[in-house]
Each structure stands twice: as structure tokens, then as C-alpha cells.
Design an enzyme around this catalytic site. Structure first.
Site, PDB file in Angstrom:
ATOM      1  N   ARG A   1       0.804  -1.228   0.000  1.00  0.00           N
ATOM      2  CA  ARG A   1       0.000   0.000   0.000  1.00  0.00           C
ATOM      3  C   ARG A   1       0.836   1.277   0.000  1.00  0.00           C
ATOM      4  O   ARG A   1       0.523   2.231  -0.698  1.00  0.00           O
ATOM      5  CB  ARG A   1      -0.904  -0.009   1.218  1.00  0.00           C
ATOM      6  CG  ARG A   1      -1.952  -1.076   1.101  1.00  0.00           C
ATOM      7  CD  ARG A   1      -2.750  -1.229   2.357  1.00  0.00           C
ATOM      8  NE  ARG A   1      -3.780  -2.244   2.132  1.00  0.00           N
ATOM      9  CZ  ARG A   1      -4.606  -2.670   3.057  1.00  0.00           C
ATOM     10  NH1 ARG A   1      -4.543  -2.192   4.288  1.00  0.00           N
ATOM     11  NH2 ARG A   1      -5.516  -3.569   2.772  1.00  0.00           N
TER      12      ARG A   1
ATOM     13  N   HIS B   1      -5.753   5.541   6.581  1.00  0.00           N
ATOM     14  CA  HIS B   1      -6.448   4.274   6.743  1.00  0.00           C
ATOM     15  C   HIS B   1      -6.129   3.548   8.042  1.00  0.00           C
ATOM     16  O   HIS B   1      -7.003   3.303   8.862  1.00  0.00           O
ATOM     17  CB  HIS B   1      -6.112   3.387   5.552  1.00  0.00           C
ATOM     18  CG  HIS B   1      -6.763   2.055   5.563  1.00  0.00           C
ATOM     19  ND1 HIS B   1      -8.118   1.900   5.634  1.00  0.00           N
ATOM     20  CD2 HIS B   1      -6.248   0.798   5.509  1.00  0.00           C
ATOM     21  CE1 HIS B   1      -8.418   0.606   5.614  1.00  0.00           C
ATOM     22  NE2 HIS B   1      -7.296  -0.072   5.563  1.00  0.00           N
TER      23      HIS B   1
ATOM     24  N   SER C   1      -4.608  -7.128   9.052  1.00  0.00           N
ATOM     25  CA  SER C   1      -5.187  -6.431  10.188  1.00  0.00           C
ATOM     26  C   SER C   1      -6.218  -7.306  10.892  1.00  0.00           C
ATOM     27  O   SER C   1      -6.179  -7.483  12.109  1.00  0.00           O
ATOM     28  CB  SER C   1      -5.830  -5.137   9.715  1.00  0.00           C
ATOM     29  OG  SER C   1      -6.557  -4.551  10.746  1.00  0.00           O
TER      30      SER C   1
END
Lengths: 244, 639
Positions: B331, B402, B441
Site C-alpha cells: 500500500r 487508513h 489487520s
């Protein structure tokens, strides 16, 4: 856009509520409905007035926090979306918009547009689970499930617990909500062992906390932001009959 | 440095957790009932921990600010959850998952914790499956997987584009089972406003009932924070708008060190901002990059509709720059590459702050139906928000705040520097280093909650069995409650002109501009000045109507924003202190000639754990040196 808002204001559960009128001058069609309410609240706070209380959180249609009647429809006039996803582009210049909290006896109003939905949690606590302790699970692929069944279970499992089904129903029935969980577990082998106890416990609790029965009008399905199907209720009834 | 004891067990990496579990102290079942544990938060880590601790027989009290535990923001995670099952026979293993995470985190995570997260990942999938989570399946009835960024195997389990929701509802169901059994007492619509310490140990909390405004005291033998990240410090982010750092920050001010606050993940694929009143940015799952190709026009200002731009005029910049991983780079890399193209003037749309995510080729190859079955809800959501049908034309995307890799410093047992205070899931710092890989996550939060904390907390509680039920009449509760009430009154008494949200929005802009995807010394120093100025203005000109003894959503916001001002300063300080680029922390001064992050392992292979020393006093930096026994620190390359 210029809009007139008629918003239900109610100080607390015991107070008598009423509609207040608010004029909004500068609404962009690119705003989301809740952002329009944010703008109203900003104005109210700057004038040291009590802002409109409403539940909201993820603002992407998945947490199930938000929910209000907008022009007589739960989550507004557009189908298959939550209030937070409702764009102002769906409203017309000069329109008057009526905003109210969910109206159902088991969901008492707390303040303005906030209602108490703990009745939903109570039903889930009664039986909406599979009894497996942490560490006791078998290897995941030892449970084989037909893709179709698994996909169908998923389609039921996507309920967000917002309460629109109850709000839409003339009987304030929670059958769609309960049937979604019952269906998810009825379709999966993991859920079979406790199927009878589950459906009994959930239905008893559903009645106990004051939800009405289903008379098959289908308003719940029509207003459900996640398009949970009425066939779930049929499955709930089958599971219920099997349990006695 | 002396205060940081990470308690990493001896022995080979692969044996540490096994060895730990075999030798850790236990609590007799009869004693567990007498021990109370407070859990704050009901996402995957909080609901998981509450369930597992309840199953063990502890008396658990669980809190969340939402009206129901089912709404915690784990619910919004989309793409999937990783596990090292190797169901695809593609060479996956615990070690490889561990290595991908360590590398993905740019060698700034703690080796032993990461290995353990990988180790329990398979159990997490087994558990959710047993709980009835409908993960996607293949026609033979086995579980399906897909790929995520930064890896070359397919290990991500998923439920369409709503894996977080399905896992969270699974965790919620296990929590409900314990509530029914009476092992967990649930306190919804409560916000933790401070931590109570007695003799240096975490012994309870002061909470506010958000419906009545009543201030409540709750005592326990241990407190667990499962309160998520601080991504909303940017105001607009992919987080729920009420997500906040207040519980963690209050714990920090009571003595829990805050680690690597500047490690913030900016997610590359989000719906760009549409209007100035916008309150959040919606994520479009990373999984879309399995089949979507990211591109911008080769010519600046090419205003033709995307579908009219022929192949030779398109720049698939991720594929061009990173041929080995292509669109599935991690990311941080994808976000920076996107920003680079937009800053260079190749961005699309009215603002130029967007790039295309195009499914044309995949639809041509696999058919619309196949794409629909994988991402249907994401395409629907995109259309709902923007009005654009991405089966017909590309999505427009841009990065947004995020996930926060930083968080409260914890040792191997997930305990903070306050005895008896634990931090799990996103609220701690330990597993993702300077950048988190997609779908890890849910994996880490679930692992912490269900499998790790319920083992490690015994080691502390075993010595607490002689401590009787703690009374909330103790002077420590009294004093803490007093300071909480003073602060609430202070917000209300300012009687200025501006809303808490308007301050939050301005703070977010400062953070995004100077401490977002790209940082430099000058900008960070400027941010410190701007934050301070805005903070002073906040305390002068805030308006919170009403009282604290009633439902008051403006007051809730004010408290969260006030804490964010303080955290923002620490975040920037940490970014300023880290004179290197690593993972998501990109300092312009430290980059390779081709614009990649330039780490400095000699000077910065440490966890920066910050100690609070008092109002407006500088934080003290403690360093936990990162020792890699198993892996060699390498230059992270996805080329």
C-alpha cells in the site's frame, strides 16, 4: 440547492416531540444526506442551539448505526442503500424533506432521531451463535460446504442490524432480522446441532421484547438496505415448526 | 532505554510461543471467576478477547461507544483475512507469512511478535469457520483464497468484499454467547474518559454514559484496550467518523508509552473527495488490484473519457515501475506512486487528484459475472457514492488515511508500560512495523484477541488472585473522576463560536499536508507551529452547547479532538525524529535516486517509544532496539 427540512425533535424518551422547520440554502448535490445534516448542525452549534442528535458511524453503509425515515421511507426514497449512502443528488431543488426516527414500540426514541435498538441485541444474545470455544475448532477445510449453500448463507448473513425492516413493518415485526441469522446458520452444517434451541430461544425473545408478527406484506424486504430476502422468513417458519 | 523490557522468550523463533505457553503461569478455574477484566472496544480484538476470556471463566466487563458491539469499525474491513494455510499448494508457510509481514513492514516490527501472529493465523480461520462465518468457497466445498498486495502467494480468505463484517459478526456472536452465560457484562454507549491507577497498576476506568451523561466508575484487576487506531486524526479517512484515540491517549498520559506514532498507512485505493463538507473517504478494497489495473494518461491534461484513451496512450505506472509485483505492490508503495503521478500533473478528473482503476481487461478475460461475484458489493458501493458504473468505465481512486501501525507500546505479552494494562489489535504497535500488508489487520486483531492475550494475561493475573474485588470508592477513583468532570466542564464553559468538527477538519488538513504520504523537515516543523496555534484557538473559541449530564454529541467530539491535538504533536515529533524513510514513513530527504524509501538501519532500527512527562512538556524518547535473529534486513524491493 435550497431545501426545507422538517425534522423530528424530541428532547428525551418521555418528552412529546414535534417537527421543527429548517431552511438549508447551500446544499451541494454531491453531499451525502448525513453531511447535509452535519452542515445543519454546524449552523445550529454556531448559533448556540441544540444540534439534531442522530446515530451514525462508518458512513459507508456497513455498521448499521444510521437510520431514519426520510420522506416516509426508512433510509430514504432510494432502495438498497443506508441513510449515510443517500446522496443529495436524489432530491429536487426547493424540495421539503421530512425526517423522522424509526417508529416502533420496541425501539423507543432516545432523542431526536436516535432510537434504542438494544432489543435486537437481546435476540442475538438469546441464541444467535454457534457454541464453540476458542481453540476447539476443527481444521477449517474439514467442514466441506457446497458453494451454493455457503453463498446463500452469506446473502443472509450480510444483515447490518439497522432496524429498517422493523421500521417499515406495520406490525413492527423483526422477522426479517431474526430470519436472516436463523437462515445463515440453518444453511451451514456448523449451525445444525443447536438449530432447535436457537430458533426457539430467538423467537421467544423476539416476542418478549415486543416485536409484532409477520403478515407477509413484504415492506421489510422492499426497504432493507442490504436486500435481505423475504424467503428467509419462510425458512425461519420452517425451522420453527421443526423445533417443536 | 531501561524501562522497555520486551520479554521476548529465549530459543529459536519458531519455538518461542510454544515454549512461552508451556511455561507461563496459569490461574486456577475457581480463581478466575473472582478476577475482573475490563475490555474497551468490541472490534475483532475486543470482542474476541472478551469472548475468549469469558470462556476461560473470568468476569469480563466490556465497553463500546456504539449502541451495539456489532458496529465496531472492524465491520468495515473489506478484502480479507490472511492465514498460512497453504491450501493453494503455492509454497506458503508460517515462515513465509512472517517474512512477508516483516519485509512489508520494512524491518521495523518486532520479529517474535510477527512470527507469533503468523503462527496463530490458521487457528483464527478455523475458529471463524466453526463460528459460522461464511467465507468464500470453491465448488468442491473447500475454502477459497485470493491474493493481496506485497505477497506472491494466495492466502487471503474472504467473504465477498465484506470480510470484516462477517468476521466481526462472528466475534459478536461469540461475545453474545458469553453475555448470555453471564461471563461478560456488556456496557454499550460508554466512552472511556480516563484510566484509574492504584499503586501504579491499572485498576479501572472512568467512563461516561453517552445517553445520560452520567460519569461511571468501573474497577477491575486488569484493563485491556482494544480501541483501534487513530486514522481519524486526518479528519477524513477510511475510518468510522467516531473512531478516536482518546482511550489510548488517556492511558498514554497515565504512563503507557506510545510507540512509532508517525507510522500511518495511507491506503492507495479510496473514492476521491467529492465535496467540501465530506466527512469521510470510502475505501475500495485492495483486493480490487487483483483484477484492476491502475493507470493515468501518458499526456498531461488528456481530457478524453478513459475508455477513449487507447492502450498506447496509457501509463500503467505500477506495472511499469514494479514489474515483479505490478498492481499488487504494498500500500505505501502504491500510494506514493499515485501521489507522484498526480503531483507531476498526470492525475485525472476535475481536481487532478485521482487515477484510474480499470477492470476492462479482466472483464474481457473472465466475464462480467466472475468480476461481479468477487467484488459485486464494492462495485455497487462505488456506484452509490459516485453514480459511476465501473463495469463500464474505470473507478477513480486516490489515497486516504487508513490504518495506524503505531500505537501503545506493548511487550511480548501485549502489556503496556503500565502493569495490568494491555493493548491489543490496532491499538498496539507491535506487528506491522512501518507498513501493514493487506488482510493482516483482521488476522492480527483476531489473533491478539482470541489466542494471544487469553494466554498472556494469566501470567499477570496469577499474581493477583489474592487481590479482592477492587472498590470504586478508593481515592484514586475519586480523584480521576474529578479531573474528568473538570475537563468536561471546561469544554462547555469556553462558549466560543466554532464547532469541534471545524477544528478537527483544520487539524486534519495540517496533518495531511505536512505529515501525510510524504514528509520533510521544514514541513514538519511548520506543522508543529500550526498545530499549537490551532490548539490554542480551540481552547479559546470552541462551542459546545448543552450540559455534560445529558446526551451531548458535540461534547463527545470536543473531547476526541482535544486529545487529537496532543497526539498530532507527538505524531509530528516522531516523524521529525526519524531521519530515514521506511515503509509508510517517507521523508523526502531520504530517498534513492529513483524515488524509493531509503532506510537507515544503523541509526533507526529501533522502536520509538515515547513517554509522557506532563502538560506541554517534551516527551522522552525510549528506544527498543530491533534485533533480527532470523531474518536479514534487506532493501525492500518489489521491482
Amino acid at each position: 440547492m435550497k431545501l426545507t427540512l422538517k425534522i423530528w425533535r424530541q428532547k428525551n424518551a418521555d418528552a412529546k416531540g414535534n417537527f421543527e422547520t429548517y431552511k438549508m440554502d447551500n446544499v451541494s448535490p454531491k453531499m451525502a444526506f448525513l453531511e447535509m445534516l452535519d452542515a445543519l448542525n454546524k449552523k445550529l452549534v454556531e448559533e448556540d442551539k441544540d444540534p439534531v442528535a442522530f446515530d451514525h458511524d462508518c458512513r459507508e453503509g456497513i455498521c448499521g448505526s444510521c437510520g431514519m425515515y426520510i420522506n416516509g421511507h426508512p433510509h430514504g426514497p432510494v432502495s438498497a442503500i443506508t441513510t449515510c449512502h443517500l446522496s443529495m443528488r436524489y432530491f429536487k431543488e426547493g424540495e421539503t424533506i421530512w425526517v423522522e426516527p424509526w417508529r416502533a414500540k420496541p425501539f423507543p426514541v432516545i432523542k431526536d432521531l436516535i432510537v434504542d435498538r438494544t432489543a435486537f441485541d437481546k435476540i442475538q444474545i438469546a441464541g444467535g451463535f454457534i457454541s464453540v470455544n476458542t481453540g476447539a475448532a476443527p481444521e477449517a477445510n474439514s467442514i466441506l460446504i457446497q458453494k451454493k449453500k455457503s453463498d446463500d448463507a452469506f446473502d443472509s448473513a450480510i444483515c447490518i442490524g439497522c432496524g429498517a425492516c422493523v421500521a417499515a413493518c406495520k406490525n413492527a415485526s423483526a422477522m426479517l432480522f431474526v430470519s436472516a441469522k436463523i437462515s445463515q446458520f440453518a444453511l451451514l452444517p456448523q449451525g445444525h446441532i443447536e438449530a432447535k434451541e436457537r430458533v426457539r430461544a430467538m423467537v421467544i425473545k423476539m416476542d418478549e421484547v415486543g416485536f409484532g408478527n409477520c403478515s407477509n406484506t413484504g415492506a421489510c424486504e422492499a426497504e432493507c438496505p442490504k436486500q435481505i430476502k423475504l424467503t428467509n422468513i419462510a425458512r425461519l417458519n420452517r425451522e420453527y415448526y421443526k423445533a417443536y | 532505554m531501561g524501562k522497555l523490557i520486551s520479554k521476548i522468550p529465549d530459543g529459536p523463533l519458531a519455538m518461542k510461543w510454544t515454549k512461552y505457553k508451556a511455561s507461563v503461569k496459569l490461574v486456577n478455574p475457581a480463581n478466575k471467576k473472582k478476577l475482573e477484566i475490563i475490555v474497551i472496544g468490541t472490534g475483532l480484538s475486543g470482542a474476541g478477547a472478551s469472548s475468549a476470556l469469558g470462556e476461560l471463566g473470568y468476569s469480563v466487563k466490556t465497553f463500546c461507544y456504539q449502541d451495539s458491539p456489532r458496529r465496531a469499525h472492524s465491520v468495515a474491513a473489506q478484502g480479507g483475512i490472511n492465514a498460512a494455510k497453504n491450501y493453494q499448494n503455492d509454497g506458503d508457510s508460517t515462515y513465509r507469512l512472517f517474512y512477508d509481514m516483516i519485509k512489508g513492514g520494512d524491518f521495523r516490527a518486532r520479529e517474535a511478535n510477527v512470527y507469533r501472529a503468523a503462527e496463530v493465523s490458521n487457528q483464527v480461520i478455523d475458529h471463524y469457520t466453526a463460528l459460522g462465518v461464511p467465507f468464500a468457497r470453491d465448488y468442491g466445498g473447500t475454502l477459497d483464497t485470493r491474493s493481496f498486495g506485497g505477497v506472491q502467494v494466495s492466502r487471503t480468505f474472504y467473504s465477498s468484499g465484506q470480510t470484516g463484517q462477517q468476521c466481526l459478526l462472528g466475534a459478536y456472536s461469540s461475545l453474545n454467547r458469553q453475555i448470555k452465560k453471564g461471563n461478560v457484562t456488556m456496557y454499550p454507549r460508554r466512552e472511556m474518559l480516563d484510566l484509574v491507577l492504584i499503586d501504579g497498576k491499572a485498576r479501572g476506568i472512568i467512563a461516561r454514559n453517552l445517553l445520560t451523561g452520567e460519569i461511571e466508575r468501573h474497577a477491575a484487576h486488569a484493563v485491556v484496550l482494544a480501541t483501534g487506531g487513530y486514522g481519524t486524526i486526518y479528519y477524513m479517512s477510511t475510518l468510522a467518523v467516531n473512531s478516536n484515540a482518546s482511550a489510548a491517549w488517556k492511558a498514554h498520559k497515565k504512563g503507557a508509552f506510545f510507540a512509532n506514532p508517525s507510522f500511518v498507512q495511507i491506503h492507495p485505493t479510496c473514492v476521491p473527495q467529492l465535496n467540501e463538507f465530506q466527512s469521510k473517504l470510502t475505501l475500495m478494497s485492495e483486493s480490487l488490484r487483483n483484477d484492476g489495473r491502475v493507470w493515468v494518461p501518458k499526456t498531461k491534461g488528456d481530457s478524453r473519457p478513459a475508455n477513449d484513451i487507447p492502450e498506447e496512450d496509457r501509463d500503467y505506472f505500477l506495472e511499469r515501475r514494479y514489474p515483479a509485483f505490478g498492481n499488487l505492490v504494498p500500500r505505501d508503495v502504491a500510494s506514493r506512486a499515485t501521489k507522484e503521478r498526480c503531483d507531476a500533473g498526470f492525475g485525472i478528473g476535475e481536481t487532478g487528484l485521482a487515477v484510474n482503476l480499470d477492470f476492462r481487461d479482466s472483464i474481457k478475460k473472465q466475464g462480467k459475472k466472475a468480476i461481479e461475484s468477487k467484488y459485486g458489493n464494492l462495485f455497487d458501493m462505488y456506484k452509490t457514492i459516485t453514480g459511476i458504473d465501473s463495469y463500464e468505465e474505470p473507478m477513480r481512486i486516490y489515497p486516504a488515511g487508513h490504518y495506524t501501525m503505531g500505537g501503545l507500546w506493548v511487550d511480548y505479552e501485549l502489556m503496556t508500560t503500565i502493569p495490568g494494562l494491555y493493548a491489543i489489535g490496532e491499538s498496539n504497535f507491535s506487528d506491522h512495523g512501518a507498513n501493514r500488508l493487506g488482510a493482516s489487520s483482521l488476522m492480527q486483531a483476531s489473533g491478539d484477541g482470541y489466542f494471544i492475550l487469553p494466554n498472556t494475561i494469566n501470567n499477570y493475573l496469577a499474581d493477583e488472585i489474592r487481590v479482592p474485588k477492587i472498590s470504586t470508592d478508593k481515592p484514586e477513583f475519586e480523584e480521576t473522576e474529578k479531573t474528568v468532570i473538570e475537563r468536561l466542564n471546561k469544554f462547555i464553559s469556553i462558549k466560543g463560536k466554532q464547532t469541534a468538527s471545524s477544528f478537527h477538519k483544520r487539524l486534519g488538513k495540517i496533518m495531511w499536508d505536512y505529515c501525510g504520504m510524504v514528509r520533510n523537515e521544514e514541513g514538519l516543523k511548520k506543522a508543529l507551529v500550526l498545530i499549537k496555534e490551532l490548539r490554542d484557538e480551540f481552547w479559546r473559541d470552541l462551542n459546545v452547547p448543552g450540559k455534560f449530564t445529558e446526551l451531548n454529541q458535540e461534547l463527545e467530539k470536543a473531547g476526541r479532538v482535544a486529545d487529537y491535538f496532543e497526539l498530532a504533536e507527538l505524531l509530528v515529533t516522531d516523524a521529525l525524529n526519524r531521519n530515514e524513510s521506511c515503509g509508510a514513513h517517507f521523508r523526502e530527504e531520504y530517498q534513492t535516486p529513483d524515488g524509493e524509501a531509503l532506510r537507515n538501519d544503523e541509526k533507526f532500527a529501533f522502536v520509538a517509544a515515547w513517554e509522557y512527562t506532563g502538560e506541554d512538556k517534551p516527551h522522552i524518547l525510549h528506544k527498543e532496539e530491533l534485533k533480527f535473529e532470523e531474518v536479514e534486513m534487506k532493501v525492500r524491493s518489489y521491482k
